[in-house]
Structures are given as structure tokens and as C-alpha cells.
Design a protein around this motif. Structure first.
Motif, PDB file in Angstrom:
ATOM      1  N   UNK A 169     -10.777  19.768  41.522  1.00  0.00           N
ATOM      2  CA  UNK A 169      -9.552  20.307  42.109  1.00  0.00           C
ATOM      3  C   UNK A 169      -9.119  19.507  43.329  1.00  0.00           C
ATOM      4  N   UNK A 170     -10.052  18.816  43.973  1.00  0.00           N
ATOM      5  CA  UNK A 170      -9.688  18.010  45.138  1.00  0.00           C
ATOM      6  C   UNK A 170      -9.372  16.566  44.796  1.00  0.00           C
ATOM      7  N   UNK A 171      -9.403  16.220  43.502  1.00  0.00           N
ATOM      8  CA  UNK A 171      -9.316  14.810  43.117  1.00  0.00           C
ATOM      9  C   UNK A 171      -7.891  14.356  42.840  1.00  0.00           C
ATOM     10  N   UNK A 172      -6.978  15.318  42.719  1.00  0.00           N
ATOM     11  CA  UNK A 172      -5.611  14.941  42.383  1.00  0.00           C
ATOM     12  C   UNK A 172      -5.387  14.693  40.901  1.00  0.00           C
ATOM     13  N   UNK A 174     -18.172  36.007  36.035  1.00  0.00           N
ATOM     14  CA  UNK A 174     -17.971  36.722  37.292  1.00  0.00           C
ATOM     15  C   UNK A 174     -19.013  36.364  38.348  1.00  0.00           C
ATOM     16  N   UNK A 175     -20.157  35.820  37.931  1.00  0.00           N
ATOM     17  CA  UNK A 175     -21.174  35.415  38.898  1.00  0.00           C
ATOM     18  C   UNK A 175     -20.807  34.094  39.565  1.00  0.00           C
ATOM     19  N   UNK A 176     -19.945  33.303  38.915  1.00  0.00           N
ATOM     20  CA  UNK A 176     -19.578  31.965  39.379  1.00  0.00           C
ATOM     21  C   UNK A 176     -18.262  31.998  40.163  1.00  0.00           C
ATOM     22  N   UNK A 177     -17.305  32.830  39.710  1.00  0.00           N
ATOM     23  CA  UNK A 177     -15.938  32.755  40.223  1.00  0.00           C
ATOM     24  C   UNK A 177     -15.814  32.888  41.740  1.00  0.00           C
ATOM     25  N   UNK A 227     -10.527  26.720  43.008  1.00  0.00           N
ATOM     26  CA  UNK A 227     -10.745  25.583  42.117  1.00  0.00           C
ATOM     27  C   UNK A 227     -10.751  26.016  40.659  1.00  0.00           C
ATOM     28  N   UNK A 228     -11.065  27.306  40.404  1.00  0.00           N
ATOM     29  CA  UNK A 228     -11.140  27.788  39.027  1.00  0.00           C
ATOM     30  C   UNK A 228      -9.846  28.454  38.576  1.00  0.00           C
ATOM     31  N   UNK A 248      -9.629  33.775  24.232  1.00  0.00           N
ATOM     32  CA  UNK A 248      -9.255  32.774  25.220  1.00  0.00           C
ATOM     33  C   UNK A 248      -8.846  33.532  26.478  1.00  0.00           C
ATOM     34  N   UNK A 249      -9.507  33.225  27.590  1.00  0.00           N
ATOM     35  CA  UNK A 249      -9.232  33.942  28.833  1.00  0.00           C
ATOM     36  C   UNK A 249      -8.664  32.971  29.873  1.00  0.00           C
ATOM     37  N   UNK A 250      -8.106  33.536  30.918  1.00  0.00           N
ATOM     38  CA  UNK A 250      -7.568  32.703  31.988  1.00  0.00           C
ATOM     39  C   UNK A 250      -8.031  33.288  33.317  1.00  0.00           C
ATOM     40  N   UNK A 251      -8.408  32.421  34.249  1.00  0.00           N
ATOM     41  CA  UNK A 251      -8.851  32.910  35.559  1.00  0.00           C
ATOM     42  C   UNK A 251      -7.621  33.290  36.387  1.00  0.00           C
ATOM     43  N   UNK A 252      -7.607  34.530  36.865  1.00  0.00           N
ATOM     44  CA  UNK A 252      -6.477  35.013  37.668  1.00  0.00           C
ATOM     45  C   UNK A 252      -7.008  35.625  38.965  1.00  0.00           C
TER      46      UNK A 252
END
Lengths: 379, 302
Positions: free
Chosen positions: A227-230, A244-247, A253-254, A346-350
């Protein structure tokens, strides 16, 4: 006196619903870097037992920490089988630990119900009538990602995974349903922390999208650096890097990244609403997919105990196979190799209004998906 | 352009390793102590930074806290445990510091829970800069800059200050400088805390682009040992040279090997062979350096 006692015992024996007490041994990872997954597995499982109330009164659960080490898991399993005389084993998160424990456990006449790990070997030629997977077959989330990539019209993709058996399986699973070209196949190192070289290759490849499987901390590192790489090439992957343990650790970034799983906290059914609300109330956080799988496993045991006595192994096995329990996935049944046949989403991070990051279902990637190894299972 | 970018990546990765290896080589070289718990100090730094950044909203306060927390933990460990180990053989040191890893890991899990923590870069470092057509993350440039600054600081400390003279004298003959009236015990505490502080600083900065979780120090620790063995134990210059060599070899190996091998074998097997070879490359490098110079590039000890 003796007469009444005998009568009471006869009544006990005759009562159809009065089964023998059952001992469940849970072996899972509760210390070290992978502890989050084991803690969620255990908490989901315990929650189901707690909510069951009186129905769980004859079930004793012993939980032990495998430290994510195969040798420790084997020792615990031996002790649970020989001294504790458990009837059912469950809880292992990692495939290499499962391969060390499961074959020996079922050989010694114990049921093994997997809350997570489901390596291909145990789904195919080495399948066993007393081994059930409640989670998936290891390839499933990757296959769903492949299907989702095909559906999204991606024609040229970079695919990336760590250089170990599960990583290679992930890419194989993805390619089974992805119909486009593979621009580049990247193997990273297990435990790698710096992804600058890979991100440069992704930038250079100019692909439609990137599929990646990097479980645990590797995924967090990659997401933050990406996410920081452009670089703006879209990412897609299995839920393991978006659970949910990672988010909370991955943060923004996710955000917006699409990922595949058999479950999502917003899945619209009664059992799931009960589960998510109860889990939040009990533990003060949202459940992960591991917690959901642990919860379903406990409910399967409860459903089998209600209809069959474990002393009658064939009847108990049939009761497990029936999978007649209120699953948080809406629908669930076992295929011929005792692995799930289920929908994959298929899920999306919100980001929710209160700031919490979580997943939302955007589409069904696969319907009633079994696995690629069922035909090899003849046991 | 891609090659140039990968070259920068290698440089940046080398600097990251140097931040970790500098403290380790200081402690190993001066005190003759194998400190496996160096990775735990790195982890403590990252957790302190994450916790303080979360509470105050300031990443830079977190960095300060990481330095302080790791140095304090280092001093505490030295006083309580390490001090008893200087005269014991290396196996005892390995055993005791391995125990420290387990204690630090489970202690951290007690305090912070089992799930990875959130730590992100401040806005000033999270963007990209354009370097003549190459878009490069500003964070990675900052790491290169910081690595150089730390290297300069350490050279100055060792060559230009009284503390540095004492450290080097202690390295040469610890009984003699004790006899000359230098308080060797507190000198060692200071050196150990300095090494720990450097590890904590590395943990905070690198943790911002990695996963802040229990056990995050161990993979880096192994590479840091490779770095100081290649560079020569106890030498700051050696640590810098070794870190850059390892960083370059690892990054360029991962980046270039697949394409290079694809010219001599089919694509599928080239990918697999390259991946395995790339992960071995730094260890092959270490073996080669040790054959050529058994004490490492800048090593003086046998």
C-alpha cells in the motif's frame, strides 16, 4: 434400596437420549506468533458449548497448547488418547501438525474433526472414515479466488505464494479455476519480512491483478509495504490475510481488497447472527473464520451426541455424516470423503461506522463446491 | 530501471539488517556474549512503539518509547541475568538467552494479547518520491538514511569518545581495564543497553511496515547472525559491509535468479529452482566468505 437402585440404573440404560459422557481433546496453538488462530478456534468452540447449556452437560473438553510444533502436538495427542481416553480430537490449525497427528489418531479408533487444516493427502488416498473436515479442503479458498478472478475478467495475473507445500498447493488450486494467462509466478521465502523485490516485479509485470497467499504476519508485511509502494494493481487472495485476527493490524492497507472464504460475519442467516452477536458479547471482538469453524465443529458434535451414543461407533459416525446442525454458513453437507460441500464467497474489506475493519460479501464465487481429491478417497 | 530499483531495494534491506546487526555485534564483540534474546528486544521495541503510537497518535513518540523501552529492558536483563553469564561458556549463554526469548514472547502475549498489533507509518513517510522516473516509497529512503546516520554515530562513538575507547579497551583485555580503575560492570550494562536500544529502534521502524506480533524477532535474528559472521564479529564496519552484502545478495537473488535460470531451463522448473536457490544464497555467501576469510571480512579474532 438395592431394588430401587437397580431400577434406576435400568431406567438410565433404557433412556434413549441418555448417552455416555463424551471427552473431546482440543489441540490448538495458544502460544507464540500463531496463537491468534488457535485462540479464535478455541473461543468459537467453547462459545457453542456454552450456548448449548444442558445439551453439553455430558461433554468434557480438554484444551492443550501445541505451540505450533508437530512434535508437541503428537505428544499431546498420545497423552490424550492413552491417559485421558478422549473420544474425539479436534482443533489443529496447521497442516503439518495435522499430518503428524491425524493418521495415528484415527488408527487408534478416535474421531478427528478438523476445525481448520485439511491437507490434500487426507482428502484423497489417505482419507479415513473417522476423519471429518469441518472447514474446507485446503485448496478451496484458492480455487474460489481463481474462479473470482476469471469472473472478474482478469486475463493476465501475477501469482505469489511462499515456497513450501501449502504455497505450491495454493497456486495449483488457484490455477485450477483461473482461465487467464499467468504473467509471472513468484515464490517467496517462508517467514520473509521484506517484499520490495516482489513489489518491484509486480510493478514491472503490468498485470491485470495479483493473486497472493501469504498467511499470518507475512500477509500483514506484504499489505503494508504494497500500500505504500504506489503500485495500484488490484490484489485478490484467500481470506487468510484478511481474517478478523489480521485486519486490525493491517489497517487501511487491507481496505477494499477482495478475498475468498466459506464464511463472512455478514452472512445472512439466523445461526450466524446468533453466533456473531454472542461472540462479540462474550469476547468483545468480532469473530474470525477460524472462530466460525470452531463454532460449527462444536455444534456438529452436539448434534451427533443428541442422536447417537458414541459407544456405537457406526451410529455416531452416521450422525456426524448427517451434518444436521445449525451451521453459521447457512448450508453445509459432507461429500463422500467427509470434506465439506459448501458455497464459497467473494468478500471485500470494509470499514464499519465505528471504525472496525471487517469483511462484507460482494458475490458468491462458487456454489456447492466439493474438492478435487474426493475421487481418490476409497476408504 | 528495474535493476536500479532492485539495487535500491537491496541497499534498503541491507540497512534494515544493519540496524539489527549493529547492536548484536557490539554485544557479541565487546562482551563475548551470544545473545539470542536480541530478537526479543527488537520485538519489545516494536510493541512499545505500537502501544504508544496507538495511545498518543504520534508515531515519533512511539519511536522514542521503543528506544527507551528496549534500552531499559536491555539494562534490566543485563543486571538480572546476563551479568552472571560472562564467565560461563557459550552453551550456557545460549541456553539462558533462549529462555529469555520464551519469557519475553509469552510475557508480551500476556500484556498485548495473541493478535498482531496495528502500527502504521506517519503520513510524512507513507508516500512515494520520484527519483528520475522511478517511483520509490519514501519510507525505504528514510531507512537507508537512518542506517547511514546510525553507522556514522557508531563510528564516532567508538573512535571519538571516551566511552568508545573504554569499550574497545574492554574488548581487548577486560581484566586490564578493570585494574586501571574503569568500572567494567557498569560499562557492560551501558553497552548492552545501547545494543538493546538499537534493536528496539529497528523494531519500531521496521515494525511499521511489517507485522507487529509475538515472535517477529526470530527470523531477523538469524539473518543478523549471518551478517555479523560475514562481517567479522565485533566490527561495526564489518556489520555494515556484511549487512549490505546480505541485503544485496538476497534481494538481487530473488529478483534476478528466476529470469536468469529461465534462459537455461524450462520456465516451470526455473521458478522452482530459483526460489530454492534464492533462499540458500545468503548461506552460500556466508560459507564462501568463511572459506576465504575464516574470521569474516573485518574480523580480527581467531
Amino acid at each position: 434400596m438395592r431394588y430401587t437402585l437397580t431400577l434406576a440404573m435400568a431406567a438410565l440404560l433404557a433412556a434413549p437420549a441418555m448417552a455416555d459422557p463424551i471427552k473431546v481433546g482440543m489441540i490448538t496453538t495458544l502460544s507464540g506468533g500463531g496463537a491468534g488462530l488457535g485462540v479464535d478456534t478455541r473461543d468459537g468452540f467453547d462459545l457453542a458449548m456454552k450456548l448449548a447449556g444442558d445439551a453439553a452437560v455430558d461433554i468434557t473438553v480438554i484444551t492443550e497448547d501445541d505451540q505450533q510444533k508437530p512434535d508437541v502436538a503428537v505428544q499431546i495427542a498420545d497423552r490424550m488418547i492413552q491417559s485421558e481416553e478422549v473420544d474425539i480430537l479436534t482443533g489443529i490449525v496447521w497442516s503439518n501438525l495435522a499430518m503428524a497427528v491425524v493418521p495415528a489418531a484415527v488408527q487408534q479408533g478416535k474421531f478427528y474433526l478438523s476445525t481448520n487444516a485439511a491437507p490434500s493427502a487426507l482428502a484423497g488416498a489417505q482419507c479415513h472414515e473417522d476423519y471429518f473436515s469441518l472447514s474446507y479442503q485446503n485448496d478451496n479458498f484458492h480455487e474460489a479466488a481463481g474462479q473470482a478472478a476469471t469472473d472478474a475478467g482478469y486475463e493476465n495475473m501475477v501469482i505469489m505464494a511462499p515456497n513450501y507445500p501449502a504455497g505450491k498447493d495454493a497456486l495449483t488450486g488457484f490455477k485450477r479455476f483461473y482461465e487467464g494467462e499467468v504473467a509471472s509466478e513468484i515464490f517467496t521465502q517462508v517467514g520473509q519480512t521484506d517484499y520490495a523485490a516482489e513489489i518491484a516485479q509486480i510493478r514491472d509485470a503490468d498485470a491485470d491483478a495479483v493473486f497472493f497467499f501469504l498467511p499470518g504476519g507475512m500477509g500483514i508485511s506484504f499489505l503494508k509495504q504494497y500500500s505504500g509502494s504506489g503500485v495500484t494493481t488490484p490484489l485478490i487472495g484467500p481470506a487468510f490475510s484478511f481474517s478478523q485476527d489480521i485486519l486490525p493490524a493491517a489497517g487501511d492497507a487491507a481496505l477494499g481488497i477482495r478475498n475468498t472464504a466459506s464464511w463472512s460475519p455478514d452472512l445472512d442467516n439466523e445461526a450466524n447472527k446468533t453466533f456473531v452477536d454472542a461472540f462479540k458479547a462474550e469476547y468483545g471482538r468480532l469473530p474470525s473464520v477460524y472462530a466460525a469453524q470452531g463454532y460449527d465443529t462444536a455444534n456438529l458434535i452436539l448434534s451427533a451426541v443428541a442422536t447417537a451414543d458414541i459407544a456405537d461407533r457406526d451410529a455416531f459416525r452416521d450422525a456426524l455424516m448427517a451434518a444436521d446442525f445449525p451451521t453459521v454458513r447457512g448450508k453445509f453437507r459432507f461429500g463422500p470423503n467427509r470434506h465439506p460441500i459448501q458455497d464459497l464467497y467473494l468478500r471485500e474489506v470494509v470499514r464499519l461506522d465505528d471504525g472496525t475493519l471487517t469483511n462484507r460479501i460482494v458475490d458468491t464465487a462458487m456454489t456447492d463446491r466439493g474438492d478435487a481429491y474426493a475421487a481418490d478417497c476409497t476408504n | 530501471m528495474l535493476i536500479f530499483e532492485q539495487f535500491l531495494n537491496g541497499l534498503q534491506y541491507g540497512m534494515t539488517l544493519f540496524l539489527m546487526a549493529a547492536g548484536l555485534t557490539l554485544v557479541f564483540g565487546v562482551m563475548g556474549l551470544i545473545n539470542l534474546a536480541h530478537g526479543s528486544l527488537y520485538m519489545i521495541g516494536a510493541f512499545a512503539c505500537a502501544a504508544v503510537a496507538q495511545a498518543t497518535g504520534s508515531f515519533w513518540l512511539g519511536v522514542g518509547a521503543s528506544l527507551a523501552a528496549a534500552a531499559a529492558a536491555g539494562a534490566l536483563i543485563e543486571l538480572a541475568v546476563i551479568r552472571r553469564l560472562y564467565h560461563r561458556d557459550h552453551l550456557d549463554q545460549v541456553l539462558a538467552t533462549f529462555a529469555l526469548i520464551l519469557i519475553a514472547s509469552e510475557g508480551t502475549r500476556w500484556v498485548f494479547g495473541s493478535f498482531p498489533l496495528y502500527l502504521s507509518l506517519p503520513p510524512s513517510l507513507s508516500g512515494t518520491v520520484s527519483l528520475g522516473g522511478l517511483v520509490y516509497p519514501s519510507f525505504r529512503l528514510a531507512v537507508i538514511g537512518l542506517g547511514l546516520a546510525i553507522a556514522v554515530f557508531l563510528f564516532w562513538l567508538m573512535r571519538g569518545t571516551r566511552l568508545g575507547i573504554r569499550i574497545r579497551a574492554g574488548e581487548a583485555d577486560r581484566e586490564m581495564i578493570g585494574a586501571l580503575g574503569v568500572d567494567i560492570r557498569s560499562l557492560y550494562t551501558v553497552v548492552f543497553a545501547l545494543g538493546a536500544g538499537l534493536a528496539g529502534l529497528a523494531g519500531a521502524l521496521v515494525g511499521a511496515v511489517q507485522s507487529v506480533q509475538v515472535g517477529m524477532g526470530e527470523p531477523v535474528l538469524i539473518l543478523a547472525f549471518v551478517v555479523i559472521v560475514i562481517g567479522g564479529i565485533g566490527s561495526i564496519g564489518g556489520a555494515l559491509a556484511g549487512a549490505l552484502l546480505v541485503g544485496m545478495t538476497d534481494t538481487l537473488g530473488r529478483a534476478l535468479l528466476p529470469a536468469a535460470l529461465a534462459t537455461i531451463m524450462p520456465q516451470a522448473s526455473a521458478t522452482a529452482v530459483a526460489a530454492s536457490l534464492a533462499s540458500m544464497l545468503v548461506y552460500i555467501l556466508m560459507a564462501a566468505v568463511l572459506v576465504w576469510r575464516p574470521t569474516g571480512l573485518f574480523g580480527v579474532r581467531g
